[in-house]
Design an enzyme around this catalytic site. Structure first.
Site, mmCIF file in Angstrom:
data_model
loop_
_atom_site.group_PDB
_atom_site.id
_atom_site.type_symbol
_atom_site.label_atom_id
_atom_site.label_comp_id
_atom_site.label_asym_id
_atom_site.label_seq_id
_atom_site.Cartn_x
_atom_site.Cartn_y
_atom_site.Cartn_z
ATOM 1 N N LEU B 59 9.700 2.466 -63.198
ATOM 2 C CA LEU B 59 9.341 2.118 -61.826
ATOM 3 C C LEU B 59 7.888 1.683 -61.900
ATOM 4 O O LEU B 59 7.055 2.459 -62.347
ATOM 5 C CB LEU B 59 9.488 3.358 -60.944
ATOM 6 C CG LEU B 59 9.540 3.170 -59.433
ATOM 7 C CD1 LEU B 59 10.781 2.407 -59.041
ATOM 8 C CD2 LEU B 59 9.542 4.517 -58.763
ATOM 9 N N ASP B 60 7.572 0.458 -61.523
ATOM 10 C CA ASP B 60 6.207 0.018 -61.780
ATOM 11 C C ASP B 60 5.242 0.459 -60.683
ATOM 12 O O ASP B 60 5.626 1.069 -59.699
ATOM 13 C CB ASP B 60 6.154 -1.494 -62.045
ATOM 14 C CG ASP B 60 6.530 -2.306 -60.828
ATOM 15 O OD1 ASP B 60 6.734 -3.521 -60.988
ATOM 16 O OD2 ASP B 60 6.648 -1.747 -59.729
ATOM 17 N N VAL B 61 3.971 0.103 -60.881
ATOM 18 C CA VAL B 61 2.896 0.682 -60.071
ATOM 19 C C VAL B 61 3.033 0.326 -58.602
ATOM 20 O O VAL B 61 2.785 1.124 -57.712
ATOM 21 C CB VAL B 61 1.540 0.186 -60.621
ATOM 22 C CG1 VAL B 61 0.410 0.706 -59.782
ATOM 23 C CG2 VAL B 61 1.378 0.642 -62.058
ATOM 24 N N ALA B 63 5.702 -0.317 -56.913
ATOM 25 C CA ALA B 63 6.953 0.081 -56.263
ATOM 26 C C ALA B 63 6.929 1.577 -55.997
ATOM 27 O O ALA B 63 6.076 2.297 -56.466
ATOM 28 C CB ALA B 63 8.133 -0.279 -57.149
ATOM 29 N N GLN B 194 11.512 -4.344 -61.405
ATOM 30 C CA GLN B 194 11.055 -4.574 -60.038
ATOM 31 C C GLN B 194 10.472 -5.976 -59.897
ATOM 32 O O GLN B 194 10.584 -6.602 -58.852
ATOM 33 C CB GLN B 194 10.012 -3.528 -59.634
ATOM 34 C CG GLN B 194 10.610 -2.174 -59.308
ATOM 35 C CD GLN B 194 10.931 -1.393 -60.547
ATOM 36 O OE1 GLN B 194 10.165 -1.402 -61.496
ATOM 37 N NE2 GLN B 194 12.072 -0.734 -60.568
#
Lengths: 435, 261
Positions: B59-61, B63, B194
């Site tokens: 899960l990236d920064v 999101a 994402q």
């Protein structure tokens, strides 16, 4: 305001916001932006039926001849095409405009099924292969008022339906399928003759071509037929040829027929009450639900208990019907669309709606139309998606693969498919762009 | 964790000398159960010195949403869950009228466009096309021979899924809210990132003859774990974590059995 000797540095938030406010706004779709109507073709191209000459005779050095177009290819047309029909190696496109040129044809023309296409090299002879959509010269009395409603193509003949001047027939007439007397040893290649049919009990509203016979449906709900009858496909009670359109009786006498369909040697008709009648070839169990004989020459009612039928489509060996609820039922022989195990059935079997995109997330997807080619089926949903299945003869399914398709498969078309016409080895679709 | 009462020390039977009854003289050996000295807390030390924590799907920064972590033996379950190839559900928010270089609203502006011609109907049409192409990709990457009866039956039930590596595939998408210039989509997908979802929002803008940026990517469901099972920042303490593990155990076991057999 920075001084003259000070470096710029990275833009801070306020500068970024100001730059954003001052940026110009581009407009790609104005007030008059409308959805455009387009024509897509795919399948076998060497006959010229796709209407793209560079596939057959490349016009640039780097282009190679393309024998098969496996995915939909856009065809540029001058007018909006309202009706299209695919025959056995040729195509007719018709527009309901009031201009002089209303019908264009491309593909095989060895029996003048596209009318007389004057050759540019020798002005006395006609072209035998037409590679791009060329106007079909119709002998209209009022060319600037009559509109062409529908076209239909058979093996070597075609029918053009107009709103006020009856039906025009052209092409091969060896079995009387053009509705005129058979002339012995007639040479059909390069013929200028286009016959006009006007004597019906009321205005003709639908014309259908079988392989070598023609069916006409009038406003009053009666059906007329002429042409080859050895399989009983004319439905006139005999197995001879008929060269004058004659009214059909049998189980459809007195019934208001709202749709007829045929492509091979079997015919189906749908009445306004949702009943389906069939006649013609039954070697592939198409009519086995009512009779054991393999040829039926009188229309018979097919007592299927599957609900009210809205539309029917006849192929070479398999048939399909669409019910009012939007379900598709298939029967006959061949690849019917329910996996490789179902090869033949005399009783209609339903294709599960989940194969057409129905799911809990999209519960209102329904099939809106069914069409048949010689050994392929096509279904259009109410969302404008096209599903095909059947034998993939020379890439005619348009899936991009050359293998046969045993269950309905989506064809990727850049637009909403409005109508599709299926032939033996090619298909034509009329599409509206998305925005 | 270390403060919690640990395992009771092992007991061993030892023969200890005990004074004979009646006093004086030879000592007798009496059997007695005594705790093993090796298990004494001062010898053993604290039970947990470090914890192995593994992360599930990335899960990236920019999101937010459900993020699955495995502790200790749970890491093995993480690999099994990855091999199940279950779908994830995202809520993606978008904004028409802008195009940026990294497809989100914090990037550098590339272009501004008009968007008043966009209607919900046009958006639904584009979503239908996305569903269609992804359905085809689903069938193609699942590596099943299309000519078998088995493929037909799985296609009817909708159970065909790629069980190996594949590019991002969207299994379902629908529009939750539409209020120009903002809109919100619910996307069910497989093997995605994402940034791919943000790129999709940008491409939807291009198809509608305008441009769009992605304002929000929130994962609401990751396989069997939903937002209800997830622990917010205030509940990152031992009791809540233990309770959450207990609640999800059954769900994870049934899912693994169903898919991997």
């Amino acid at each position: 305001r920075r001084g003259l000797g000070v470096a710029a540095g990275p833009p801070n938030t306020r500068q970024l916001l100001e730059a954003e406010e001052a940026a110009p706004v581009f407009q790609y779709a104005g007030k008059a932006a409308r959805r455009k109507d387009r024509v897509f073709v795919w399948g076998f191209s060497y006959s010229g039926a796709l209407g793209v000459p560079s596939f057959v005779r490349p016009d640039a050095g780097w282009k190679k001849p393309r024998r098969i177009q496996p995915t939909p290819y856009r065809l540029e047309t001058e007018e909006k095409i309202s009706s299209a029909a695919c025959g056995y190696g040729f195509t007719l496109l018709a527009s309901n405009t009031r201009d002089i040129t209303k019908v264009w044809g491309m593909g095989l023309n060895k029996d003048s099924q596209l009318g007389f296409q004057r050759s540019r090299g020798d002005r006395t002879k006609g072209y035998e292969y037409v590679l791009e959509p060329s106007p079909v010269p119709l002998p209209l009395e009022k060319p600037q008022q009559t509109r062409v409603l529908q076209v239909s193509c058979g093996r070597a003949h075609s029918l053009v339906l107009t709103d006020s001047e009856g039906v025009f027939t052209m092409g091969n007439n060896s079995y009387g399928q053009c509705g005129r007397k058979v002339v012995e040893d007639e040479i059909y290649s390069g013929s200028h003759l286009i016959h006009q049919l006007k004597e019906f009990d009321s205005r003709v509203v639908q014309v259908v071509c079988g392989q070598d016979h023609s069916l006409f449906r009038t406003k009053k709900g009666t059906v007329y037929a002429c042409g080859w009858g050895a399989d009983g496909q004319t439905g006139l009670g005999h197995y001879n040829i008929s060269s004058v359109p004659t009214k059909l009786h049998g189980d459809i006498a007195g019934v208001n027929i709202v749709q007829v369909t045929s492509y091979g040697d079997c015919c189906l008709a749908v009445s306004d009450e949702g009943d389906v009648f069939g006649w013609g070839n039954s070697e592939y169990l198409q009519l086995a639900s009512v009779t054991e004989t393999t040829q039926v020459n009188v229309p018979r009612h097919l007592p299927f208990k599957i609900g009210k039928i809205k539309e029917a489509a006849c192929g070479g060996t398999g048939n399909a019907v669409l019910t009012e609820e939007g379900n598709v039922f298939v029967w006959g022989y061949g690849i019917l669309g329910k996996g490789p195990n179902l090869i033949e059935t005399a009783v209609p079997e339903m294709i599960p709606p989940s194969l057409f995109g129905w799911s809990e997330f999209s519960p209102d997807i329904r099939v809106a139309h069914v069409r048949c080619g010689l050994s392929q089926f096509a279904a259009l949903t109410n969302r404008g998606e096209l599903f095909v299945w059947g034998k993939n003869l020379r890439g005619c399914l348009g899936t991009g693969r050359m293998e046969d398709q045993y269950f309905p498969w989506r064809v990727t078309v850049p637009g909403e498919v409005v109508d599709v016409a299926c032939g033996v080895d090619h298909m034509v679709s009329m599409v509206r762009s998305f925005t | 964790l270390n403060a919690a009462p640990g395992r009771a020390p092992r007991q061993r039977v030892r023969f200890l000398p005990a004074p004979a009854p009646g006093g004086g003289g030879a000592a007798e050996l009496v059997a007695a159960k005594v705790p093993v000295l090796a298990d004494h807390p001062l010898v053993r030390g604290p039970r947990f010195r470090k914890l192995k924590i593994g992360a599930g799907h990335r899960l990236d920064v920019k999101a937010s949403g459900v993020f699955v972590l495995g502790i200790g033996h749970g890491n093995k379950l993480l690999t099994d869950l990855y091999n199940c190839h279950l779908t994830k559900v995202y809520t993606v928010g978008g904004l028409f009228g802008k195009a940026t270089d990294d497809f989100s609203d914090t990037g550098n502006l590339v272009e501004k466009t008009t968007f008043h011609h966009i209607t919900r109907e046009k958006l639904e049409r584009i979503l239908a096309v996305i569903r269609g192409t992804n359905q085809k990709a689903l069938l193609m990457y699942s590596n099943i021979d299309m000519k078998t009866q088995e493929a037909y039956e799985l296609a009817v039930k909708g159970l065909i899924r790629p069980m190996g590596k594949s590019p991002p595939i969207i299994t379902a998408v629908r529009c939750l809210q539409f209020a120009l210039p903002e809109f919100q989509l619910e996307i069910h997908c497989l093997h995605e990132t994402q940034q791919y979802l943000r790129k999709m929002v940008h491409e939807i803008g291009l198809e509608l003859k305008s441009s769009a940026v992605c304002t929000q990517v929130r994962r609401t469901c990751d396989g069997v774990f939903t937002v209800d099972d997830a622990l917010p920042r205030t509940q990152w303490n031992l009791q809540s974590i233990q309770e959450a593990i207990r609640n999800c155990q059954l769900k994870v076991e049934t899912e693994l059995e169903k898919t991997l057999g």
